[in-house]
Design a protein around this motif. Structure first.
Motif, PDB file in Angstrom:
ATOM      1  N   TRP A  46      47.454   9.522   0.142  1.00  0.00           N
ATOM      2  CA  TRP A  46      48.497   9.355  -0.861  1.00  0.00           C
ATOM      3  C   TRP A  46      47.909   9.476  -2.264  1.00  0.00           C
ATOM      4  O   TRP A  46      48.488  10.132  -3.132  1.00  0.00           O
ATOM      5  CB  TRP A  46      49.192   8.009  -0.695  1.00  0.00           C
ATOM      6  CG  TRP A  46      50.108   7.723  -1.836  1.00  0.00           C
ATOM      7  CD1 TRP A  46      49.860   6.957  -2.931  1.00  0.00           C
ATOM      8  CD2 TRP A  46      51.414   8.286  -2.033  1.00  0.00           C
ATOM      9  NE1 TRP A  46      50.927   6.983  -3.796  1.00  0.00           N
ATOM     10  CE2 TRP A  46      51.895   7.787  -3.270  1.00  0.00           C
ATOM     11  CE3 TRP A  46      52.223   9.137  -1.294  1.00  0.00           C
ATOM     12  CZ2 TRP A  46      53.145   8.134  -3.771  1.00  0.00           C
ATOM     13  CZ3 TRP A  46      53.468   9.475  -1.793  1.00  0.00           C
ATOM     14  CH2 TRP A  46      53.923   8.981  -3.015  1.00  0.00           C
ATOM     15  N   ASP A  47      46.768   8.839  -2.491  1.00  0.00           N
ATOM     16  CA  ASP A  47      46.151   8.893  -3.823  1.00  0.00           C
ATOM     17  C   ASP A  47      45.855  10.327  -4.231  1.00  0.00           C
ATOM     18  O   ASP A  47      46.105  10.733  -5.368  1.00  0.00           O
ATOM     19  CB  ASP A  47      44.861   8.068  -3.842  1.00  0.00           C
ATOM     20  CG  ASP A  47      45.140   6.572  -3.950  1.00  0.00           C
ATOM     21  OD1 ASP A  47      46.255   6.153  -3.597  1.00  0.00           O
ATOM     22  OD2 ASP A  47      44.250   5.824  -4.387  1.00  0.00           O
ATOM     23  N   LEU A  99      47.314  14.333  -8.062  1.00  0.00           N
ATOM     24  CA  LEU A  99      47.470  15.766  -8.286  1.00  0.00           C
ATOM     25  C   LEU A  99      48.882  16.086  -8.782  1.00  0.00           C
ATOM     26  O   LEU A  99      49.067  16.860  -9.729  1.00  0.00           O
ATOM     27  CB  LEU A  99      47.185  16.520  -6.990  1.00  0.00           C
ATOM     28  CG  LEU A  99      47.461  18.023  -6.991  1.00  0.00           C
ATOM     29  CD1 LEU A  99      46.619  18.729  -8.034  1.00  0.00           C
ATOM     30  CD2 LEU A  99      47.194  18.608  -5.615  1.00  0.00           C
ATOM     31  N   GLN A 100      49.889  15.469  -8.175  1.00  0.00           N
ATOM     32  CA  GLN A 100      51.263  15.749  -8.583  1.00  0.00           C
ATOM     33  C   GLN A 100      51.566  15.187  -9.970  1.00  0.00           C
ATOM     34  O   GLN A 100      52.404  15.733 -10.689  1.00  0.00           O
ATOM     35  CB  GLN A 100      52.243  15.192  -7.549  1.00  0.00           C
ATOM     36  CG  GLN A 100      52.233  15.928  -6.213  1.00  0.00           C
ATOM     37  CD  GLN A 100      52.637  17.388  -6.340  1.00  0.00           C
ATOM     38  OE1 GLN A 100      53.265  17.787  -7.309  1.00  0.00           O
ATOM     39  NE2 GLN A 100      52.251  18.203  -5.358  1.00  0.00           N
ATOM     40  N   LEU A 134      40.875  14.495   2.095  1.00  0.00           N
ATOM     41  CA  LEU A 134      41.597  14.105   3.300  1.00  0.00           C
ATOM     42  C   LEU A 134      42.924  14.834   3.428  1.00  0.00           C
ATOM     43  O   LEU A 134      43.377  15.126   4.527  1.00  0.00           O
ATOM     44  CB  LEU A 134      41.856  12.589   3.291  1.00  0.00           C
ATOM     45  CG  LEU A 134      40.627  11.692   3.331  1.00  0.00           C
ATOM     46  CD1 LEU A 134      41.051  10.231   3.215  1.00  0.00           C
ATOM     47  CD2 LEU A 134      39.830  11.895   4.607  1.00  0.00           C
ATOM     48  N   LEU A 135      43.548  15.108   2.307  1.00  0.00           N
ATOM     49  CA  LEU A 135      44.863  15.738   2.305  1.00  0.00           C
ATOM     50  C   LEU A 135      44.765  17.195   2.734  1.00  0.00           C
ATOM     51  O   LEU A 135      43.919  17.938   2.246  1.00  0.00           O
ATOM     52  CB  LEU A 135      45.466  15.655   0.900  1.00  0.00           C
ATOM     53  CG  LEU A 135      46.939  16.002   0.758  1.00  0.00           C
ATOM     54  CD1 LEU A 135      47.806  14.873   1.304  1.00  0.00           C
ATOM     55  CD2 LEU A 135      47.277  16.257  -0.703  1.00  0.00           C
ATOM     56  N   GLU A 157      42.117   7.599 -13.212  1.00  0.00           N
ATOM     57  CA  GLU A 157      42.001   8.440 -12.020  1.00  0.00           C
ATOM     58  C   GLU A 157      42.270   9.898 -12.359  1.00  0.00           C
ATOM     59  O   GLU A 157      41.584  10.807 -11.889  1.00  0.00           O
ATOM     60  CB  GLU A 157      42.986   7.969 -10.947  1.00  0.00           C
ATOM     61  CG  GLU A 157      42.620   6.679 -10.268  1.00  0.00           C
ATOM     62  CD  GLU A 157      41.478   6.848  -9.295  1.00  0.00           C
ATOM     63  OE1 GLU A 157      41.556   7.729  -8.423  1.00  0.00           O
ATOM     64  OE2 GLU A 157      40.485   6.117  -9.418  1.00  0.00           O
ATOM     65  N   LEU A 158      43.279  10.118 -13.179  1.00  0.00           N
ATOM     66  CA  LEU A 158      43.633  11.479 -13.573  1.00  0.00           C
ATOM     67  C   LEU A 158      42.515  12.114 -14.385  1.00  0.00           C
ATOM     68  O   LEU A 158      42.166  13.283 -14.195  1.00  0.00           O
ATOM     69  CB  LEU A 158      44.930  11.464 -14.376  1.00  0.00           C
ATOM     70  CG  LEU A 158      45.558  12.818 -14.693  1.00  0.00           C
ATOM     71  CD1 LEU A 158      45.937  13.534 -13.413  1.00  0.00           C
ATOM     72  CD2 LEU A 158      46.777  12.640 -15.585  1.00  0.00           C
ATOM     73  N   ALA A 159      41.931  11.333 -15.291  1.00  0.00           N
ATOM     74  CA  ALA A 159      40.827  11.851 -16.103  1.00  0.00           C
ATOM     75  C   ALA A 159      39.635  12.202 -15.229  1.00  0.00           C
ATOM     76  O   ALA A 159      38.923  13.176 -15.486  1.00  0.00           O
ATOM     77  CB  ALA A 159      40.434  10.815 -17.154  1.00  0.00           C
TER      78      ALA A 159
END
Length: 730
Positions: free
Chosen positions: A229-230, A235-236, A678-679, A714-716
């Motif tokens: 999920w993370d 990413l989205q 994992l995705l 996290e995005l950075a």
């Protein structure tokens, strides 16, 4: 305690950190925590020694009865042999290495009881009877008082198997991960609590524990759910922010104009547009009327009529006094587009010429191989605005190519252009951005489209135009040599009826030097793939003697390529022997058959694109896949799949399964690891769809993530400078 940004050398020491950095590109505590096991082993139930069978993976509990070392004449020079028994039989444990180098010599003395796991094999000494053995087994010493409990616990343990590197085995990586797990301070969970509760997600700390040290399969499943999920959600968020930023950019609206050149074009079309073409046309027309730039992906199967849809969009821009540029990846395709657009427009594309319509525009071509005079004329038409439609290759990206009012950029086969190349054309507009329409003839599964192209609106043409012929595909296998002889007869029959054929080879051949992306010789040592210059003498001498054969490949001078294509299109050639330069865009309705030599050397999507060159008229198409791949091999499975369906979307899913997705943020183009661990885009479609919805809602509510600092961090981390630049331009 240590944070995720802490260098590994401070936690694990210089020696281990250097190996992890060099071999696995892991530099920080966070990097190592994201180095997930590639699979998990399970020792399973205990097996009595009298029930052992070769090649089985077993776990046994037994007592050491004998320890003996032997010197070997060959490398590595020493073997430690330990004999164990459980009362039902005996088993030998063998450890090879240097004398004194193995811990078992100190741990497993006679009388010691232990658990041993590994793969059974049979050792046959020169003298004596054969003996069952485990080579380098996993083991654990147990004490008598808790032997049964220890046996159950050890047999049930889930063992992480990590990707390794030279100088660091699986156990060493596991110990390194355990060290940072025990020391890492993860801080506040970056995922909003409301989302975690709504979706039933465990905490990030529990997820790291569960992925690296799962106590049971249920805990591992919960960990994978959270970490997948993370990956999808962050990413989205990045793509949602890109969509929001794109919507804020200015662009000149280009609304539909009644009774303009587009209306005149529609009236002169000799066929009716499909429902799909009309619907997609309306979507594009609405986008062009907006005051922010259109970013739309137009995808459709081979022969779905994307060019007509793109041309109608270009004419809508021309009706508004603007210009449209069509960027093609090769000169063959650019010239094909130029000819087909000019032909479709007729007098509507002949402004300033005798016979041109009153509201006509001009179409011009810009390529790198043009002569000086023709190039000057084309550049002048683009810069002055007299050419409403400019078709070109990479030459359009050069600094001296200017436009009077560039309103729309159509990119054909986006994957063939680098980010910087696509961006260069978009920057030729001052005071705003042009609308952008990206076309691809490679069908993309819905999940891939919404992930890889998440900041683009997507339109799909799934309906073929009326009257388009069907294509039948057959494999010509090595076990049926008569099929290959029949192949050449079949081509002669087609030519005898006035039709034309393609023969495609993976490379040019030694006489001419290889084409750019030649398939490498197979790992199994098969021969090099056939080249067109090697096949040509056989075709002219025996196989197709008397037929008119033309040769087309990427090393020819552009004028020669154009001349060959013109002759083939005009029916002056019976056979076109070519490399994959004909893969996209080539449109010769009279071509009804294609033979692809060494077809197993091509990918699924590439084969589908190639066969799309036949059956483009009213006559049925035939595609023959010649291969020496044996039945049951993966290569034959691919070819059988291509032969079984003409559904490009179904084939693209198969292609994705075999090739994986790479880095959806573009880092793979720079030779770096994928951001998805994992995705998977195939199996996690529901996760990606839900993440897209949740991310869009969160970004709408908090565009800069000011109330979500953990997510911003996290995005950075995901979007380093390189990936940020990629998204800015892509």
């Amino acid at each position: 305690m240590t944070n995720l940004d802490e260098p590994l050398r401070k936690v694990l020491g210089d020696k281990t950190a250097k190996v992890l950095d060099k071999g696995l590109d892991l530099r920080t505590v966070g990097d190592l925590l994201h180095h997930y096991p590639r699979r998990y082993a399970h020792r399973g139930e205990l097996t009595p020694l009298n029930e052992l069978a070769d090649d089985e993976h077993v776990t046994v509990m037994a007592e050491v009865v004998k320890v003996q070392g032997r010197t070997l004449t060959r490398s590595p020079g020493y073997v430690l042999e330990i004999t164990v028994t459980d009362g039902t039989g005996e088993l030998k444990l063998s450890f090879f290495g240097r004398r004194g180098s193995y811990v078992p010599e100190r741990d497993l003395s006679p009388g010691t009881r232990g658990l041993f796991a590994g793969k059974i094999s049979t050792y046959r000494p020169r003298s004596g009877r054969p003996q069952r053995q485990l080579t380098h087994p996993q083991y654990k010493v147990v004490h008598a008082r808790d032997a049964d409990a220890a046996a159950r616990e050890w047999a049930d343990e889930i063992i992480p198997i990590y990707p390794t590197t030279k100088g660091l085995d699986i156990d060493a990586i596991g110990k390194s991960v355990a060290t940072v797990l025990d020391l890492a301070d993860l801080g506040d969970d970056p995922m909003p609590e409301s989302i975690r509760e709504r979706l039933g997600l465990i905490s990030l700390a529990d997820a790291y524990e569960g992925i690296h040290r799962p106590k049971d399969w249920e805990q591992l499943g919960r960990a994978r759910k959270r970490l997948k999920w993370d990956e999808a959600f962050v990413l989205q968020i990045a793509l949602a922010q890109r969509r929001r930023a794109a919507a804020a950019l200015p662009a000149k609206p280009r609304p539909a104009v009644p009774d303009g050149i587009l209306g005149a074009f529609d009236r002169r079309l000799p066929f009716e547009l499909t429902e799909g073409q009309l619907q997609v046309g309306e979507e594009i027309a609405a986008d062009l009327a907006e005051s922010h730039p259109m970013h739309r992906l137009l995808q459709g199967d081979v022969g779905a009529g994307k060019t007509v849809v793109a041309l109608r969009a270009m004419l809508q821009v021309v009706d508004n006094g603007g210009q449209a540029a069509l960027l093609a990846p090769t000169e063959v395709l650019a010239q094909q587009h130029y000819r087909s657009i000019t032909k479709m427009l007729g007098e509507l594309g002949q402004a300033g010429q005798i016979g041109g319509a009153e509201n006509a525009t001009r179409v011009t071509l810009v390529t790198g191989s043009q002569g000086a005079k023709a190039r000057r004329e084309s550049l002048l038409e683009a810069a002055s605005g007299s050419a409403g439609i400019v078709v070109g290759t990479h030459a359009l990206l050069e600094d001296h190519v200017q436009f009077a009012d560039l309103g729309l950029v159509v990119v054909d086969e986006q994957h063939r252009f680098g980010v910087e190349q696509r961006d260069a054309l978009r920057e030729k507009v001052s005071g705003g951005r042009p609308h952008v329409l990206v076309m691809t003839a490679t069908p993309i599964p819905r999940t891939v489209a919404m992930t890889v192209f998440g900041d683009l609106e997507t339109s799909v043409l799934g309906q073929l135009p009326a009257g388009r012929a069907k294509i039948s595909t057959h494999v010509v296998p090595p076990e049926k040599p008569a099929f290959l002889a029949r192949t050449w007869e079949r081509l002669r029959e087609e030519a005898g009826q006035g039709r034309q054929v393609y023969i495609v080879c993976p490379r040019i051949g030694e006489q001419e030097g290889d084409e750019g992306d030649v398939p490498a010789p197979d790992e199994e040592g098969r021969r090099s793939p056939l080249g067109i210059m090697e096949l040509l003498p056989m075709l002219e001498g025996e196989l197709l003697s008397g037929l008119r054969i033309g040769v087309l490949h990427g090393k020819l001078h552009p004028d020669e390529k154009d001349a060959v294509m013109r002759r083939f299109a005009a029916g002056e050639l019976d056979v076109l022997l070519a490399t994959t330069v004909i893969e996209v865009g080539v449109d010769v309705p009279n071509a009804t058959a294609m033979v692809i030599m060494d077809a197993d050397r091509f990918g699924v999507s590439q084969l589908h694109q190639l066969r799309g060159r036949v059956g483009r008229g009213t006559l049925p198409g035939l595609c023959l896949l010649v291969t020496d791949a044996e039945p049951g091999s993966k290569a034959r499975e691919r070819l059988d799949a291509v032969a079984s369906t003409t559904d490009g979307f179904a084939l693209s899913r198969l292609d994705l399964e075999q090739r994986r997705e790479g880095d959806v943020l573009g880092a793979a183009q720079a030779g770096r690891a994928s951001s998805l661990r994992l995705l998977t885009l195939q199996r996690d479609e529901d996760v990606i769809r839900l993440a897209r919805e949740e991310a869009a809602a969160l970004v709408e509510d908090d565009p800069e993530l000011e109330r979500h600092p953990g997510l911003a961090a996290e995005l950075a981390s995901l979007l380093d400078e390189e990936r940020t630049e990629y998204l800015e331009k892509a």
